[in-house]
Design a protein around this motif. Structure first.
Motif: not given
Ligand code: PSU
Ligand code: MN
Length: 307
Positions: A33, A35-36, A40, A94, A113-114, A133, A135, A146-148, A165, A195, A273
């Protein structure tokens, strides 16, 4: 230059030529992924980390395919130059599942994202992805889920991570995953990792101590037509993990700062973060980098065991 090269791939998906041939040859691939990378981690550490995750995967005998949007193109696998551009560019969005079509139509560049990475990986035919990690369900009654989690219910991709997290509601996140039929596999652990911290005190649904065991579970799960994703949860490496008390104390302060400054929505996680890293003298950042590299390495072993 990257184009869809296999007739089996959708026309919207731009696969790096090296990855396209690896897919055809049936070689092990680990999707990553981004987005990190874009949201992140601080620059330029994010680029170094993104590169080192790719190097870990290559050293472990698999192919890394970082997923991202570049000028509206959905990419599966980036060149070094493209990865650097993604990491260092400041005008990046994102991109979660709902943003994929929008960002593509608007020719945007962004980190996935994931959830979005799972969707793209499945379209490419890859079964394993790595992240830090996922969401989850947020604390309190905000209704922020999270949509994850939703993607994990219906997309058959294994997500190698270090849990979620501790800013999230971990018990409710695990309940949600159970309801959705998502196996939560502890890697050499019986506990769901938190995490930066190795344990949350909450149980996983099963444990595996070898890549072959994980592969057997995934094959069995998907072989029965159970089309959900799966989580493989790897605790942060012991020598660099941060105790849950230290993280919680710093989090309490960071959350009240966020409230005082009115920071919400998708800006919240990046803010928390970065404040956590400051408040812990860089300890959470070091833990984040170490767990990401470690997860990439284990994901490569699992991708190999799936062949
Ligand atoms: N957790 C982290 N760092 C991150 C993320 C989660 O410690 O960068 C990112 C991942 O890309 C994850 C996404 O998929 O945040 C979840 O965002 P949301 O809660 O908005 O769905
Ligand atoms: Mn959210």
């Amino acid at each position: 230059m990257s184009k869809p090269m296999s007739p089996g791939l959708p026309s919207w998906l731009h696969v790096h030529p090296d990855i396209a041939s690896a897919l055809v040859a049936g070689e092990p691939i680990v999707a990553l992924e981004s987005a990190v990378i874009t949201h992140g981690l601080p620059r330029p550490v994010n680029f170094e980390l993104a590169r080192s995750m790719e190097v870990e995967i290559v050293s472990a005998g698999a192919r890394p395919a970082t997923v991202a949007l570049l000028d509206g193109q959905v990419r599966f696998g980036l060149s070094r130059e493209e990865l650097e551009r993604l990491a260092l560019e400041t005008d990046v969005c994102k991109v979660s599942r709902r943003d994929l079509g929008v960002a593509s139509a608007k020719s945007q560049t962004g980190g996935t994202t994931v959830a979005a990475t799972m969707y793209v990986s499945h379209a490419a035919g890859a079964q394993v992805m790595a992240t830090g990690g996922i969401g989850g369900v947020h604390r309190g009654g905000t209704g922020d889920v999270s949509a994850d989690l939703i993607e994990l219910t219906h997309t058959p991709v294994a997500v190698v991570c270090s849990g979620a997290k501790s800013i999230l509601d971990l018990p409710r996140t695990l309940e949600w995953l159970e309801t959705a039929g998502v196996p939560v596999i502890g890697w050499k652990t019986d506990e769901f990792p938190a995490f930066f911290s190795r344990g949350s005190g909450l149980p996983v649904s099963t444990r595996a101590d070898m890549a072959a065991e994980v592969a057997a579970i995934l094959r069995s799960h998907w072989g029965m037509g159970l089309g959900s994703g799966a989580l493989i949860c790897i605790p942060c490496p012991e020598n660099i993990s941060v105790s849950i008390e230290i993280v919680e104390n710093a989090m309490t302060q960071a959350e009240s700062e966020a409230q005082a400054s009115g920071i919400t929505g998708k800006n919240l996680t990046p803010f928390l973060l970065s404040r956590l890293a400051d408040l812990t003298g860089g300890a959470t950042l070091q833990a984040n980098l170490a767990l990401l590299r470690n997860n990439a390495r284990v994901a490569a072993a699992i991708a190999q065991a799936m062949i």
